[in-house]
Structure formats: C-alpha cells, structure tokens
Design a protein around this motif. Sequence first.
Motif, short mmCIF file in Angstrom:
data_model
loop_
_atom_site.label_atom_id
_atom_site.label_comp_id
_atom_site.label_asym_id
_atom_site.label_seq_id
_atom_site.Cartn_x
_atom_site.Cartn_y
_atom_site.Cartn_z
N SER A 165 -14.60 -3.22 -0.43
CA SER A 165 -15.99 -3.66 -0.56
C SER A 165 -16.96 -2.47 -0.45
CB SER A 165 -16.32 -4.72 0.49
OG SER A 165 -16.04 -4.25 1.79
N SER A 166 -16.58 -1.47 0.35
CA SER A 166 -17.33 -0.22 0.45
C SER A 166 -16.33 0.91 0.28
CB SER A 166 -18.00 -0.08 1.81
OG SER A 166 -18.95 -1.10 2.00
N PRO A 167 -16.50 1.75 -0.73
CA PRO A 167 -15.54 2.83 -0.96
C PRO A 167 -15.46 3.81 0.20
CG PRO A 167 -16.99 2.58 -2.86
CD PRO A 167 -17.55 1.74 -1.75
N TYR A 168 -14.29 4.38 0.39
CA TYR A 168 -14.08 5.45 1.36
C TYR A 168 -14.37 6.78 0.66
CZ TYR A 168 -11.55 2.27 4.50
OH TYR A 168 -11.21 1.26 5.35
N ALA A 169 -14.83 7.78 1.41
CA ALA A 169 -15.09 9.10 0.85
C ALA A 169 -13.78 9.79 0.47
CB ALA A 169 -15.86 9.96 1.85
N VAL A 170 -12.71 9.47 1.17
CA VAL A 170 -11.37 10.00 0.89
C VAL A 170 -10.39 8.83 0.91
CG1 VAL A 170 -11.85 12.27 1.89
CG2 VAL A 170 -10.89 10.47 3.31
N THR A 171 -9.20 9.05 0.41
CA THR A 171 -8.19 7.99 0.40
C THR A 171 -7.75 7.69 1.83
OG1 THR A 171 -7.40 8.72 -1.76
CG2 THR A 171 -5.92 7.31 -0.48
N PRO A 172 -7.88 6.43 2.27
CA PRO A 172 -7.48 6.07 3.63
C PRO A 172 -5.97 5.86 3.73
CG PRO A 172 -8.27 4.14 2.50
CD PRO A 172 -8.47 5.29 1.55
N LYS A 173 -5.48 5.76 4.94
CA LYS A 173 -4.09 5.35 5.18
C LYS A 173 -4.05 3.84 4.97
CE LYS A 173 -2.66 9.38 6.44
NZ LYS A 173 -1.78 10.16 5.59
N ILE A 174 -3.06 3.37 4.21
CA ILE A 174 -2.99 1.95 3.86
C ILE A 174 -1.60 1.43 4.20
CG2 ILE A 174 -3.16 0.26 2.00
CD1 ILE A 174 -4.81 2.46 0.48
N THR A 175 -1.56 0.28 4.84
CA THR A 175 -0.29 -0.38 5.13
C THR A 175 -0.44 -1.87 4.85
OG1 THR A 175 1.47 -0.60 6.77
CG2 THR A 175 -0.78 -0.76 7.58
N ALA A 176 0.68 -2.52 4.61
CA ALA A 176 0.66 -3.96 4.32
C ALA A 176 1.89 -4.61 4.94
CB ALA A 176 0.65 -4.20 2.82
N SER A 177 1.78 -5.90 5.20
CA SER A 177 2.86 -6.67 5.76
C SER A 177 2.95 -8.00 5.01
CB SER A 177 2.60 -6.91 7.25
OG SER A 177 3.62 -7.72 7.80
N ALA A 178 4.12 -8.29 4.47
CA ALA A 178 4.31 -9.52 3.68
C ALA A 178 4.68 -10.68 4.58
CB ALA A 178 5.41 -9.30 2.65
N ASP A 179 4.38 -11.90 4.10
CA ASP A 179 4.73 -13.10 4.85
C ASP A 179 6.10 -13.64 4.44
OD1 ASP A 179 4.20 -14.13 2.35
OD2 ASP A 179 2.86 -15.72 3.03
N ASP A 180 6.82 -12.88 3.63
CA ASP A 180 8.13 -13.29 3.13
C ASP A 180 8.99 -12.04 2.97
OD1 ASP A 180 10.11 -14.98 2.20
OD2 ASP A 180 8.91 -15.81 0.58
N PHE A 181 10.27 -12.20 2.77
CA PHE A 181 11.17 -11.06 2.55
C PHE A 181 11.07 -10.63 1.10
CE2 PHE A 181 13.23 -13.20 6.15
CZ PHE A 181 13.24 -12.14 7.05
N VAL A 182 10.33 -9.55 0.85
CA VAL A 182 10.16 -9.01 -0.50
C VAL A 182 10.16 -7.48 -0.43
CG1 VAL A 182 8.84 -10.97 -1.41
CG2 VAL A 182 7.63 -9.11 -0.32
N ASN A 183 10.60 -6.86 -1.52
CA ASN A 183 10.51 -5.40 -1.63
C ASN A 183 9.21 -5.08 -2.36
OD1 ASN A 183 12.94 -4.72 -0.38
ND2 ASN A 183 14.09 -5.06 -2.26
N TYR A 184 8.38 -4.25 -1.74
CA TYR A 184 7.10 -3.91 -2.34
C TYR A 184 6.75 -2.47 -2.01
CZ TYR A 184 5.10 -4.44 2.31
OH TYR A 184 4.82 -4.30 3.65
N ARG A 185 5.78 -1.96 -2.74
CA ARG A 185 5.25 -0.63 -2.45
C ARG A 185 3.75 -0.65 -2.71
NH1 ARG A 185 7.40 3.12 -7.47
NH2 ARG A 185 6.48 1.88 -9.13
#
Length: 70
Positions: A19-39
């Motif tokens: 919603s508001s851009p970062y000046a630099v690329t932030p650290k990003i992580t995600a967690s799925a609600d199911d067993f899936v392979n993602y990147r």
Amino acid sequence: MAGTATIKAGVQSVSVNFSSPYAVTPKITASADDFVNYRITQKSGNGFTIELEHPATRDVSLDWIALYVK
C-alpha cells in the motif's frame, strides 16, 4: 506491513502490491495454511509474487510479512 494473499484454485501465483512502497526491498516471508511448495519471487520495494510449484488444486491462503531491515 503484513497481510494475507490467496492463490485461487487453478492458478499458480499471486502478486502482492504494498500500500506504501518501501525505499528498498524489504525482507519478506510467508506462511501457508496448507502443505504446499512455494517461493517468493519478483521482490521489490513495491511488492512481490508468491509462486506455487504447481497450480493450486484449491484456494491457498498465505499470511505474509514484509519488514524493512537496514
């Protein structure tokens, strides 16, 4: 910044725009609600993409967080 992204059944990825851009690329992580392979790809100060290894067989929700780190 944080949120939830949903990859719809039959689709392989979802793009998230901050919603508001970062000046630099932030650290990003995600967690799925199911067993899936993602990147997390296409990371930038404006957003990122979550990509599954294979198209989703049902809707997959992923909670994510982006954190600015010096």
